[in-house]
Scaffold this motif. Structure first.
Motif: not given
Length: 345
Positions: A308-323
């Protein structure tokens, strides 16, 4: 400190031509068992696949790994065959900068395996920047500075973050001074303001560490904003380390004279592994065209909060998280195994 104005280092958020990785080849990265090797290959391939959903990806593959790599890498991922020691493209690959003409140059730092530790081999990896630059068709700007891509971070406007225990490391640049390093970063990156972090994370000073890479500590998602690792648990030694680094960075200004707006990325709850205090962090992500490939650590609450923090920091970009735990067990994260090639203008 003024640069000659001949080059500038694009921010990682600027459009990319492609993303580069290297396929795991041997040694500690592949581990001692077939299961270890599979885990490593799967991890690198998963990062490549996630990035390839957003932009072209090229993976350098050692001749000995061509057949096995083809079983892990997706068909739409390009490969280049070249001899490798290891698989940390951020550190051995080139750092692309933009010339006044708008074209790219590839900075080829001297790479000596993170300060010439006894356990490392780097003869092949030290040539990879040249191979990648030639494949990309970009002229090479040679530097005599021993340096790695994970040891520098910039905002695209002349601000560059470094760490005293890396560029001034006696195993890297025994005769360096801050002034000499800053002059070289001005020449090669167009740096106008170099901020010297006093140190990195605790784990990074163990035997297999880099002695303070900045990309485990901080990143600049947009000029004037700093994403900073935070360790909220006082039982972890990085609780104090990061408190002191935050206090230091609160007093710094960027190349445009701004103080940073600091946004903290709290660490996941796990504190240790079999080797001691972990360096798990969410700062070590890679930005791609339209997305962010982020680290996760099997801690649902912390992983979701970081996304969520990354999504706010990079508006308009989709965050994909990998283990990313298999990566951190081998000494780094997602940012460490990738290197972006900026798009030409």
């Amino acid at each position: 400190m003024n640069s000659s104005g001949t080059v500038s280092w694009p921010a990682e958020t600027e459009p990319h031509e492609r993303l580069w990785l290297a396929f795991p080849t041997g040694g500690y990265t592949l581990g001692e068992t077939d299961a270890d090797a599979h885990e490593a290959r799967r991890m690198w391939a998963d990062v490549a696949a996630a990035a390839a959903d957003f932009e072209p990806v090229t993976v350098v593959v050692d001749p000995s790994q061509v057949e096995v790599a083809s079983t892990y890498l997706r068909d739409d991922i390009e490969t280049v065959v070249a001899p490798l020691d290891d698989a940390w493209m951020r550190d051995m690959g080139p750092t692309w900068v933009r010339a006044d003409s708008g074209g790219l140059n590839a900075v080829d730092w001297v790479f000596n395996g993170w300060g010439a530790p006894a356990w490392a081999t780097w003869g092949k990896d030290s040539l990879i920047a040249q191979t990648v630059a030639a494949t990309a068709g970009t002229p090479v700007m040679t530097s005599l500075l021993v340096n790695e891509g994970g040891a520098i971070h910039g905002d695209g406007q002349g601000t560059v973050l470094v760490t005293e225990t890396v560029q001034l490391d006696k195993g890297r640049n025994p005769y360096a001074t801050k002034a000499r390093v800053e002059a070289e970063l001005a020449r090669t990156l167009g740096a106008r303001k170099v901020i010297w972090l006093p140190r990195g994370l605790t784990r990074d000073y163990e035997e297999f560490g880099t002695r303070g890479h900045v990309d485990m500590v901080a990143t600049i998602p947009s000029p004037g904003t700093l994403l900073l690792h935070a360790q909220p648990d006082s039982r972890h030694p990085d609780h104090l380390v990061m408190r002191e680094l935050k206090e230091f960075l609160e007093e710094q200004t960027d190349a445009s004279g701004r103080r940073f707006e600091i946004v903290e990325l709290p660490a996941p709850s796990v504190l240790t592994d079999d080797e001691g205090p972990v360096d798990y962090n969410y700062v070590n992500h890679v930005v791609v065209n339209g997305g962010v490939i982020a680290c996760a650590f099997g801690d649902a609450e912390a992983d979701d909060r970081a996304a969520g923090i990354l999504a706010d920091a990079y508006p308009g970009r989709r965050v994909v998280s990998l283990d990313a735990r298999p990566l951190f067990a081998r000494g780094g994260g997602i940012h460490c195994i990738t290197q972006q090639q900026p798009a030409t203008r």
